[in-house]
Write a protein that holds these residues in place. Structure first.
Motif, PDB file in Angstrom:
ATOM      1  N   VAL A  65      39.043  -5.988  19.400  1.00 39.04           N
ATOM      2  CA  VAL A  65      37.463  -5.840  20.119  1.00 39.04           C
ATOM      3  C   VAL A  65      37.569  -5.486  21.452  1.00 39.04           C
ATOM      4  CG1 VAL A  65      36.246  -6.699  17.982  1.00 39.04           C
ATOM      5  CG2 VAL A  65      36.768  -8.476  20.017  1.00 39.04           C
ATOM      6  N   GLU A  66      36.621  -4.663  21.949  1.00 35.47           N
ATOM      7  CA  GLU A  66      36.577  -4.728  23.601  1.00 35.47           C
ATOM      8  C   GLU A  66      35.442  -5.553  24.061  1.00 35.47           C
ATOM      9  OE1 GLU A  66      36.443  -0.769  25.277  1.00 35.47           O
ATOM     10  OE2 GLU A  66      36.390  -1.569  27.078  1.00 35.47           O
ATOM     11  N   ALA A  67      35.746  -6.451  25.110  1.00 29.08           N
ATOM     12  CA  ALA A  67      34.942  -7.265  25.548  1.00 29.08           C
ATOM     13  C   ALA A  67      34.115  -6.407  26.714  1.00 29.08           C
ATOM     14  CB  ALA A  67      35.277  -8.550  26.136  1.00 29.08           C
ATOM     15  N   VAL A 124      39.922  -7.158  27.362  1.00 29.36           N
ATOM     16  CA  VAL A 124      38.950  -7.237  28.429  1.00 29.36           C
ATOM     17  C   VAL A 124      39.343  -5.971  29.576  1.00 29.36           C
ATOM     18  CG1 VAL A 124      38.629  -9.643  28.498  1.00 29.36           C
ATOM     19  CG2 VAL A 124      40.500  -8.551  29.814  1.00 29.36           C
ATOM     20  N   ASN A 125      38.424  -5.690  30.223  1.00 30.69           N
ATOM     21  CA  ASN A 125      38.717  -4.575  31.133  1.00 30.69           C
ATOM     22  C   ASN A 125      38.981  -5.255  32.688  1.00 30.69           C
ATOM     23  OD1 ASN A 125      37.550  -1.840  30.132  1.00 30.69           O
ATOM     24  ND2 ASN A 125      36.035  -3.387  29.310  1.00 30.69           N
ATOM     25  N   LEU A 126      40.214  -4.533  33.298  1.00 27.96           N
ATOM     26  CA  LEU A 126      40.435  -5.074  34.578  1.00 27.96           C
ATOM     27  C   LEU A 126      40.296  -4.004  35.685  1.00 27.96           C
ATOM     28  CD1 LEU A 126      43.991  -6.528  34.457  1.00 27.96           C
ATOM     29  CD2 LEU A 126      41.813  -7.696  34.611  1.00 27.96           C
ATOM     30  N   MET A 156      44.402  -5.958  27.695  1.00 28.26           N
ATOM     31  CA  MET A 156      43.713  -5.531  28.968  1.00 28.26           C
ATOM     32  C   MET A 156      43.891  -4.202  29.219  1.00 28.26           C
ATOM     33  SD  MET A 156      45.246  -8.532  31.351  1.00 28.26           S
ATOM     34  CE  MET A 156      44.766 -10.473  30.865  1.00 28.26           C
ATOM     35  N   GLU A 157      42.604  -3.693  29.819  1.00 31.35           N
ATOM     36  CA  GLU A 157      42.382  -1.988  29.832  1.00 31.35           C
ATOM     37  C   GLU A 157      42.428  -1.756  31.426  1.00 31.35           C
ATOM     38  OE1 GLU A 157      39.040  -0.302  27.836  1.00 31.35           O
ATOM     39  OE2 GLU A 157      40.143  -1.155  25.862  1.00 31.35           O
ATOM     40  N   ILE A 158      43.135  -0.856  31.791  1.00 31.12           N
ATOM     41  CA  ILE A 158      43.152  -0.476  33.405  1.00 31.12           C
ATOM     42  C   ILE A 158      42.965   0.882  33.457  1.00 31.12           C
ATOM     43  CG2 ILE A 158      44.063  -2.506  34.613  1.00 31.12           C
ATOM     44  CD1 ILE A 158      46.880  -0.919  33.865  1.00 31.12           C
ATOM     45  N   LEU A 186      45.646   2.242  28.955  1.00 30.60           N
ATOM     46  CA  LEU A 186      45.312   3.048  29.783  1.00 30.60           C
ATOM     47  C   LEU A 186      43.892   3.784  29.493  1.00 30.60           C
ATOM     48  CD1 LEU A 186      46.656   3.426  32.520  1.00 30.60           C
ATOM     49  CD2 LEU A 186      47.693   5.491  31.728  1.00 30.60           C
ATOM     50  N   ASP A 187      42.550   2.896  30.231  1.00 30.14           N
ATOM     51  CA  ASP A 187      41.531   3.297  29.950  1.00 30.14           C
ATOM     52  C   ASP A 187      40.931   4.605  30.437  1.00 30.14           C
ATOM     53  OD1 ASP A 187      38.712   2.902  28.865  1.00 30.14           O
ATOM     54  OD2 ASP A 187      38.261   1.140  30.276  1.00 30.14           O
ATOM     55  N   ASP A 188      40.081   5.350  29.687  1.00 29.70           N
ATOM     56  CA  ASP A 188      39.513   6.475  30.460  1.00 29.70           C
ATOM     57  C   ASP A 188      40.372   7.699  30.623  1.00 29.70           C
ATOM     58  OD1 ASP A 188      37.243   4.961  30.323  1.00 29.70           O
ATOM     59  OD2 ASP A 188      37.142   4.774  32.430  1.00 29.70           O
ATOM     60  N   LEU A 207      46.840   4.457  24.943  1.00 26.98           N
ATOM     61  CA  LEU A 207      45.970   5.330  25.927  1.00 26.98           C
ATOM     62  C   LEU A 207      44.778   5.353  25.157  1.00 26.98           C
ATOM     63  CD1 LEU A 207      48.423   8.256  26.686  1.00 26.98           C
ATOM     64  CD2 LEU A 207      45.958   8.091  27.283  1.00 26.98           C
ATOM     65  N   LYS A 208      43.589   5.284  26.136  1.00 19.69           N
ATOM     66  CA  LYS A 208      42.423   5.566  25.487  1.00 19.69           C
ATOM     67  C   LYS A 208      41.755   6.949  26.006  1.00 19.69           C
ATOM     68  CE  LYS A 208      39.759   2.136  24.548  1.00 19.69           C
ATOM     69  NZ  LYS A 208      38.881   0.940  24.841  1.00 19.69           N
ATOM     70  N   ILE A 209      41.744   7.945  25.060  1.00 14.89           N
ATOM     71  CA  ILE A 209      41.189   9.231  25.627  1.00 14.89           C
ATOM     72  C   ILE A 209      39.662   9.172  25.963  1.00 14.89           C
ATOM     73  CG2 ILE A 209      40.581  11.803  24.744  1.00 14.89           C
ATOM     74  CD1 ILE A 209      42.718  11.237  22.594  1.00 14.89           C
ATOM     75  N   ALA A 243      40.685   6.823  20.659  1.00 17.38           N
ATOM     76  CA  ALA A 243      39.593   7.727  21.173  1.00 17.38           C
ATOM     77  C   ALA A 243      38.405   6.840  21.153  1.00 17.38           C
ATOM     78  CB  ALA A 243      39.514   8.705  19.968  1.00 17.38           C
ATOM     79  N   GLU A 244      37.814   7.155  22.256  1.00 12.21           N
ATOM     80  CA  GLU A 244      36.709   6.332  22.758  1.00 12.21           C
ATOM     81  C   GLU A 244      35.506   7.372  22.279  1.00 12.21           C
ATOM     82  OE1 GLU A 244      37.124   3.726  26.696  1.00 12.21           O
ATOM     83  OE2 GLU A 244      37.148   5.956  27.207  1.00 12.21           O
ATOM     84  N   GLY A 245      34.158   6.771  21.946  1.00 10.17           N
ATOM     85  CA  GLY A 245      32.844   7.262  22.117  1.00 10.17           C
ATOM     86  C   GLY A 245      32.685   8.177  20.736  1.00 10.17           C
TER      87      GLY A 245
HETATM   88 MG    MG Z   1      37.435  -0.177  28.594  1.00  7.95          MG
END
Ligand code: MG
Ligand code: C2E
Ligand code: MG
Ligand code: MG
Length: 299
Positions: A65-67, A124-126, A156-158, A186-188, A207-209, A243-245
């Motif tokens: 789960v992403e905080a 968590v997002n950094l 962690m996401e960066i 790797l976010d976004d 990797l997050k698209i 994949a996001e969203g």
């Molecule tokens: Mg994120």
């Protein structure tokens, strides 16, 4: 001087006086107002975390789960992260806030352990500013030890831009957290200065698209081609893809055909508060029990 308004802000126990003239644009005034309020948000208990499931495409299981940070101001109400995160970043407030996020996420892991509600990773997002801190690893290790959680339960996401700034020190920092068991995403992905060659050197697990590429899947052939290419490239480097969203069944079906590994989005669940009052949450936060893949659900 009546043209000069005075703002008083309390910073680390002493008073700072800030002056601005009417020429200062509304946007800057808004940022200053947000900054002054955000400074007190921590001590006033106005921050909280919501959690959004990240789901396996193959099994429908919640892997992590992403905080996501939420700020509810007593007068302004809910302030969106898109508005306050940049302010926190520019003012350095992201440093104490980021530590609060990690500590709160770690405590949540312990809580879910106790209730046997969720046994996956909490991510968590950094922010760039946090990642530039020389003593980040030491600070994070301290929080992990203090809360007594297994670092294997953390992710962690960066974003790409952060690591591009200083590749060598980024790799070192990341590696020491990875050695403890922390997973990195790797976010976004796709929105920054994507250089494919650095991915080879950068020890990232996932990797997050970015959701901007997912939004028009099925309608926009360019986005389809991009998503296909990202998945193929990541897999050839043994990097998993999220994949996001994802909001529709059609997007999900496309992603499954392309062997995307995991997804996140309103189609499965919005970010939710951890304590569950509604049954949907109880269902979404459970991993120990296999879920029916959403494509087989009767929607
Ligand atoms: Mg994120
Ligand atoms: P992000 O890390 O890329 O997080 C994903 C964002 O997409 C979240 O927005 C989430 O609510 C939203 N989202 C998820 N599924 C869908 C969907 O199906 N459709 C649409 N339209 N949106 C979806 P949110 O919570 O508003 O956060 C925005 C950004 O703020 C995050 O983007 C992240 O960059 C930043 N942020 C949030 N929490 C933190 C934090 O604790 N620390 C730091 N440094 N940044 C944070
Ligand atoms: Mg993202
Ligand atoms: Mg984003």
């Amino acid at each position: 001087n009546s043209d000069t308004a005075m703002y008083q802000a309390k910073a680390s126990g002493r008073n700072n006086y800030r002056f601005y003239s009417p020429e200062m644009d509304a946007k800057a005034a808004d940022r200053l107002m947000l900054e002054n309020n955000l400074r007190r948000a921590l001590e006033r208990n106005e921050l909280s975390l919501h959690y959004q499931p990240i789901v396996s495409l193959a099994s429908g299981e919640i892997m992590a789960v992403e905080a996501l940070l939420r700020w509810t101001h007593p007068v302004m109400g809910v302030v969106s992260p898109a508005r306050f995160i940049p302010v926190a970043e520019d003012s350095s407030l992201i440093l104490p806030i980021g530590e609060w996020v990690l500590e709160t996420a770690c405590r949540q892991i312990r809580e879910w352990d106790k209730t046997k509600q969720f046994s996956g990773r909490v991510v968590v997002n950094l922010s760039p500013r946090q990642f530039r801190q020389g003593d980040l690893v030491k600070r994070f290790t301290h929080i992990i030890e203090r809360t007594g959680i297994d670092p294997q339960r953390l992710g962690m996401e960066i974003t790409e831009s952060v690591i591009m700034e200083n590749l060598d020190s980024s790799i070192r920092m990341l590696q020491s957290l990875k050695d403890m068991g922390v997973e990195f995403s790797l976010d976004d992905f796709g929105t920054g200065y994507s250089s494919l060659s650095y991915l080879k050197r950068f020890p990232v697990d996932k990797l997050k698209i970015d959701q901007s590429f997912v939004r028009d899947l099925v309608n926009d052939h360019d986005d389809e081609a991009l998503v296909k290419a990202i998945i193929a490239m990541a897999h050839s480097l043994k990097i998993r893809v999220v994949a996001e969203g994802v909001e529709t069944r059609q997007q999900l079906d496309f992603l499954r055909e392309q062997h995307c590994d995991q997804y996140q989005g309103y189609y499965f669940s919005r970010p939710l508060p951890p304590t569950n009052s509604c049954s949907r949450k109880t269902e979404t936060m459970r991993t120990n029990q296999k879920q029916t893949p959403p494509s087989n659900r009767q929607d």
